[in-house]
Design an enzyme around this catalytic site. Sequence first.
Site, short mmCIF file in Angstrom:
data_model
loop_
_atom_site.label_atom_id
_atom_site.label_comp_id
_atom_site.label_asym_id
_atom_site.label_seq_id
_atom_site.Cartn_x
_atom_site.Cartn_y
_atom_site.Cartn_z
N TYR A 134 -67.49 -3.92 5.54
CA TYR A 134 -68.12 -3.61 4.25
C TYR A 134 -68.44 -4.89 3.49
O TYR A 134 -69.48 -4.98 2.81
CB TYR A 134 -67.22 -2.70 3.41
CG TYR A 134 -67.95 -1.97 2.30
CD1 TYR A 134 -68.50 -2.66 1.22
CD2 TYR A 134 -68.10 -0.60 2.34
CE1 TYR A 134 -69.18 -2.00 0.21
CE2 TYR A 134 -68.79 0.08 1.34
CZ TYR A 134 -69.32 -0.63 0.28
OH TYR A 134 -70.00 0.03 -0.73
N HIS A 304 -64.22 -3.51 16.52
CA HIS A 304 -64.69 -3.90 15.19
C HIS A 304 -63.78 -4.93 14.51
O HIS A 304 -62.66 -4.62 14.09
CB HIS A 304 -64.80 -2.65 14.33
CG HIS A 304 -65.34 -2.88 12.96
ND1 HIS A 304 -66.63 -3.33 12.73
CD2 HIS A 304 -64.79 -2.69 11.74
CE1 HIS A 304 -66.84 -3.40 11.44
NE2 HIS A 304 -65.75 -3.03 10.81
#
Length: 612
Positions: A134, A304
């Site tokens: 993010y 990730h």
Amino acid sequence: MPNSPSKPGPATVLRDVMVPMRDGVRLATDIYLPAEGAHAACPVILERTPYGKHLPSRSERGPGDCAAMERADVARFFVDQGYAVVYQDCRGRYGSEGHFVKYTSDADDGVDTCAWILQQAWCNGRIGTKGLSYAAHTQAALGSKNAPGVVAMILDSGGFSNAYHSGIRQGGAFEMKQVTWAIGQALESETVRNDPDKRRALRSINLLDWFCKVNEWEPGNSPLSAAPEYENYVFEQWRNGSFGDYWRRPGLYAQGYYEHFCKAATVHISSWYDPYARSACENYTGLMAAGKGPACLILGPWTHGNRFLTFAGDVDFGARATLHGNLAEDFLSLRLQWFDRYLKRDEAGRGRLAPVRLFVMGGGSGRMNGAGRREHGGHWRDEQEWPLARTREQAWYLHASGRLAPVPPGPAPASLGYIYDPVEPTATNGGAVTSGEPLMYGGAFDQGGAAARPDVLCFQSEPLDHDTEVTGAIRIHLWVSSDCRDTDFTFKLIDVAPPNADYPEGYAMNLTDGILRMRYRDSWETPALMVPGQRYRITIEALPTSNLFKRGHRIRVDIASSNFPKYDANPNTGAAEGFSGPVKVAHNTVHLDAEAPSHIVLPIVPHRANLI
């Protein structure tokens, strides 16, 4: 240089400075300044995060570290090197005012924050940005609006090139990680933290039960109903099925703003089992084409943000797989090198990064290591461009016999069919997955069991007679039909290793996968339902990958109509997306003859004699 400073230098820390945005909302901001000359101007490093500016970042780790570094320690490392460091809570998160709406307020808030930083006496007019996931999306958002003062960026596993094609939706299907992420993060929201009933309701959720009846969800009747702020944006993303104005905003669509993007030196980091590998590649190539360089692209074998691990899922890629000790001494060193060069204009600094650094998976022993993971191996390689100019595209055809070969099928009509039931969808088994726990996990896993499912078509090559490297974006062209007005088609590319003592059945390792919702087969903007029984030629795009298929291995392609819960399961009715309603069983067909030569296109890197 150590992973964290053993003796953090003195710093002046200004906590919870409330920085005003254009609409009057104030965002909580922590500022770290060199103690000696706290009022002297210096370059600034900014990170905007929804995960708590006061909390550790899970990615600030090195190999063998048991815990992530505190953000304060990361900040002090850069302060010791002559930088000011700014951490800020995103709108509606932790100490910041306003309501949280995922992604869409970050462009303006980022621009306003940079403008405010430039007004401070401790800023010399040059800003760098950093952050994972993010915190990479927030960078692309402010970059898309040409935020003032930004001259260097490190976007780690995020920064939407186009959220419609990778990150929120893919191939028209909705990525259900948006739901699982929202449930976890809603627990940290102020409204839930301060309301015992809401907190209790969210903590008591049985996700498996909810996901078994996803076709019944509506606002007010979903696992997020106790947190309407989060439920609202999830349904908004889900129900905006076509590629319209909703998706063309700077926080979601950097591709539409490359010409206006900050003229900054950018590093784009991702990995083969990360949902943002396509974003990293597209941002790298798009910004370079727009004259916004210099830039560097780094693609590892990780899930990730896990650049400090040697494995992804059940497969290990060896000690050379980590960023630490291979691309740089550690991640702090890599970022400092980039910031020194472009924020301090230190042209005489340490070695420069190659334009592209990619990890080619494969070449390992194929045996099980002490941790119970398969040794797939691999190595890093420097390149000068992406995609690789020397690749040769090669078509491998799907045959009705189940064979996969670089020769087209014959003229006799041929096809294979299967039944897709949305109530019992084909389950996700690894891949580019994040934020999906405990329902789904990212990485490489054995896909051997999929071959036994009646709703999966498997096509497999003969054992390869030489090593074959596949590096680049993967796409498949299929001729298909269905008895429904809408359905999905998925594919998966797999490296099948022969049996050995540890894996007597062999090992079928997933590399990448893709999906297409049939209503979007011709246009993302203007969906069109199918005519039952009519044959259609479609193209499905998967995320990029890089793998060396060793001699004796097989190339396998699996075709199905779901990959759940990575993507929402198509109800096959043609109804509007994200609304509750009935489901229908689909009888789907893949056509496999000379008039309908379904095939996958593989980007082959010519090494020795590996071109057929």
